[in-house]
Scaffold this active site. Structure first.
Site, short mmCIF file in Angstrom:
data_model
loop_
_atom_site.label_atom_id
_atom_site.label_comp_id
_atom_site.label_asym_id
_atom_site.label_seq_id
_atom_site.Cartn_x
_atom_site.Cartn_y
_atom_site.Cartn_z
N SER A 120 51.14 26.10 25.97
CA SER A 120 51.18 27.49 25.53
C SER A 120 52.55 27.86 25.01
CB SER A 120 50.80 28.41 26.69
OG SER A 120 51.68 28.22 27.76
N HIS A 141 45.77 25.23 21.08
CA HIS A 141 46.00 26.13 22.21
C HIS A 141 44.74 26.95 22.47
CE1 HIS A 141 48.20 29.75 24.11
NE2 HIS A 141 47.88 28.86 25.04
N GLU A 153 44.18 28.51 18.75
CA GLU A 153 45.34 28.44 17.86
C GLU A 153 45.56 26.98 17.48
OE1 GLU A 153 48.16 32.19 19.15
OE2 GLU A 153 48.27 30.42 20.42
N ASN A 191 50.69 34.56 22.49
CA ASN A 191 51.65 34.78 23.57
C ASN A 191 52.91 35.50 23.10
OD1 ASN A 191 50.19 33.92 25.73
ND2 ASN A 191 50.87 31.80 25.60
N1 3HC Z 1 34.52 30.04 33.26
C1 3HC Z 1 33.44 30.11 32.48
N2 3HC Z 1 32.78 31.25 32.21
C2 3HC Z 1 33.23 32.37 32.80
C3 3HC Z 1 34.35 32.38 33.63
C4 3HC Z 1 35.00 31.14 33.87
N3 3HC Z 1 36.11 31.05 34.63
N4 3HC Z 1 34.57 33.65 34.06
C5 3HC Z 1 33.61 34.41 33.51
N5 3HC Z 1 32.81 33.65 32.74
C6 3HC Z 1 31.68 34.10 31.91
C7 3HC Z 1 30.56 34.65 32.74
O1 3HC Z 1 29.66 33.64 33.13
C8 3HC Z 1 29.91 35.61 31.76
O2 3HC Z 1 29.09 34.87 30.86
P1 3HC Z 1 27.84 35.54 30.08
O3 3HC Z 1 28.40 36.66 29.24
O4 3HC Z 1 27.33 34.41 29.27
O5 3HC Z 1 26.91 36.02 31.12
C9 3HC Z 1 31.08 36.17 30.96
O6 3HC Z 1 32.14 35.21 31.12
C10 3HC Z 1 31.51 37.51 31.46
O7 3HC Z 1 31.83 37.36 32.85
P2 3HC Z 1 31.63 38.47 33.97
O8 3HC Z 1 30.49 39.36 33.57
O9 3HC Z 1 31.58 37.82 35.29
O10 3HC Z 1 32.99 39.26 34.00
P3 3HC Z 1 33.74 40.04 32.87
O11 3HC Z 1 32.79 40.74 31.96
O12 3HC Z 1 34.79 40.80 33.59
O13 3HC Z 1 34.43 38.89 32.00
C11 3HC Z 1 36.34 37.65 31.43
C12 3HC Z 1 35.36 38.02 32.53
C13 3HC Z 1 35.64 36.89 30.31
C14 3HC Z 1 37.40 36.76 32.05
C15 3HC Z 1 36.93 38.98 30.83
O14 3HC Z 1 37.41 39.80 31.85
C16 3HC Z 1 38.04 38.76 29.82
O15 3HC Z 1 37.80 38.47 28.65
N6 3HC Z 1 39.30 38.89 30.27
C17 3HC Z 1 40.47 38.67 29.44
C18 3HC Z 1 40.78 37.20 29.43
C19 3HC Z 1 41.97 36.90 28.59
O16 3HC Z 1 42.65 37.78 28.03
N7 3HC Z 1 42.26 35.61 28.47
C20 3HC Z 1 43.40 35.13 27.73
C21 3HC Z 1 44.51 34.91 28.70
S1 3HC Z 1 45.98 34.40 27.87
C22 3HC Z 1 45.83 32.73 27.78
O17 3HC Z 1 44.89 32.11 28.22
C23 3HC Z 1 46.95 32.04 27.11
C24 3HC Z 1 47.77 31.24 28.05
O18 3HC Z 1 48.65 30.48 27.29
C25 3HC Z 1 48.56 32.11 29.02
#
Ligand code: 3HC
Length: 295
Positions: A120, A141, A153, A191
């Site tokens: 990242s 990424h 990315e 990021n």
């Molecule tokens: N693995 C696989 N699938 C997952 C999961 C996981 N860990 N967590 C949730 N899901 C799936 C669920 O099964 C569900 O699937 P469906 O729509 O097919 O039924 C879907 O995601 C939605 O899950 P939930 O209903 O349980 O919960 P939410 O609606 O709160 O969604 C979330 C969870 C998708 C994590 C949502 O909150 C979200 O998009 N959050 C923001 C995540 C984000 O910003 N990520 C980027 C982080 S930065 C990064 O990664 C970069 C690094 O370099 C730091």
């Protein structure tokens, strides 16, 4: 399907496991390697659980799940990646460890194979320069959770050939991701924007602007973000955030990338978020509550 036929993933943690899952689901025979059996078992069980959940929600059929699992080959032996057309590294964010891995892969993998890093924040240019194939090196990424987040990315450095970049980009799209092209600048696109935003949220809290749940609610309902910045920090891991912050500050020397003292103290205290059970929130019960560290 892109010209890539066989995929290797090194690391089967949160990111590597997710990458292996989407690769197998997209139809690629995928070999995923971990360093020890228990980490490998944990990673494969995580993939199985994700696919079972998708079946239960009728997102995929049982046949699709079984076919995807059938395309996955877990291994402890790096030598099994010999025939892969692309190898994606998703191990710890430590440059020496990554250099060492790519040194070994250079000896094992066929000459045309593309090497990719899921880093990242570490330099793609620096990693590529150490390998025997800097022209066939890219950043890929992914975002967490990998099976859910649509973005990829695709990072090119000065040494990346046009052919490699196009093949990597097409591969990313074949995984069902929306791929964007990025130059090798620390933090790439997301990021670079996301990290200062999360750090600003911590500074706002330190300055008494609002409580942690209120700042989270503000960004959820005011801007439509799925998670507020503190919930997201705990989700990504405060150790990871602190680490990225250090690399970005080192690169840009701009105050907006400097870790607020609260983040540093939480990192030192082991309050790393969901993975340790406590970060800005405490995850001991079903409903997270503000953790003792920031009460
Ligand atoms: N693995 C696989 N699938 C997952 C999961 C996981 N860990 N967590 C949730 N899901 C799936 C669920 O099964 C569900 O699937 P469906 O729509 O097919 O039924 C879907 O995601 C939605 O899950 P939930 O209903 O349980 O919960 P939410 O609606 O709160 O969604 C979330 C969870 C998708 C994590 C949502 O909150 C979200 O998009 N959050 C923001 C995540 C984000 O910003 N990520 C980027 C982080 S930065 C990064 O990664 C970069 C690094 O370099 C730091």
């Amino acid at each position: 399907m892109s010209e890539i036929q066989r995929v290797g993933v090194v690391g089967c943690g949160l990111m590597g496991g997710g990458i292996a899952q989407v690769s197998a689901q997209a139809g690629y025979p995928t070999i995923v390697r971990e360093v020890d059996q228990s980490a490998l078992d944990r990673g494969i069980q995580g993939i199985q659980k994700n696919l079972d959940r998708a079946v239960a929600k009728e997102k995929i059929s049982e046949e699709d799940r079984d076919a995807a699992m059938g395309r996955l080959t877990p291994t402890l032996d790096l030598g099994d990646l010999e025939e892969c057309d692309i190898v994606i590294e998703a191990i710890i964010e430590n440059l020496d460890a990554k250099h060492e891995l790519f040194d070994s892969l250079g000896e094992i993998c066929k000459a045309p194979a593309i090497f990719a890093s899921n880093t990242s924040s570490l330099s793609i240019t620096e990693m590529a320069a150490r390998t025997d194939r800097p022209d066939r090196f890219v950043g890929l990424h992914f975002f967490s959770p990998v099976p859910v987040m649509k973005l990829l990315e695709v990072v090119r450095c000065g040494q990346t050939s046009e052919e490699t970049f196009k093949a990597a980009f097409a591969f990313g799209e074949s995984l069902g991701k929306s791929a964007i092209a990025c130059r090798d600048n620390t933090g790439f696109v997301v990021n670079r924007l996301l990290v200062p935003y999360m750090l600003d949220a911590i500074r706002a809290y330190e300055q008494g602007v609002g409580s942690i749940p209120d700042i989270d609610t503000g960004m959820r309902f005011g801007c439509g973000h799925p998670m507020g910045p503190f919930t997201l920090g705990d989700f990504v891991g405060l150790d990871t955030l602190y680490h990225i912050t250090g690399i970005m500050y080192d690169e840009y020397k701009e105050a907006r990338y400097a870790a607020p003292s609260l983040l540093k103290r939480m990192f030192l205290a082991g309050y790393h978020g969901r993975k340790t059970g406590k970060g800005f929130y405490d995850y001991s019960d079903d409903e997270p509550v503000v953790s003792d560290f920031v009460k």
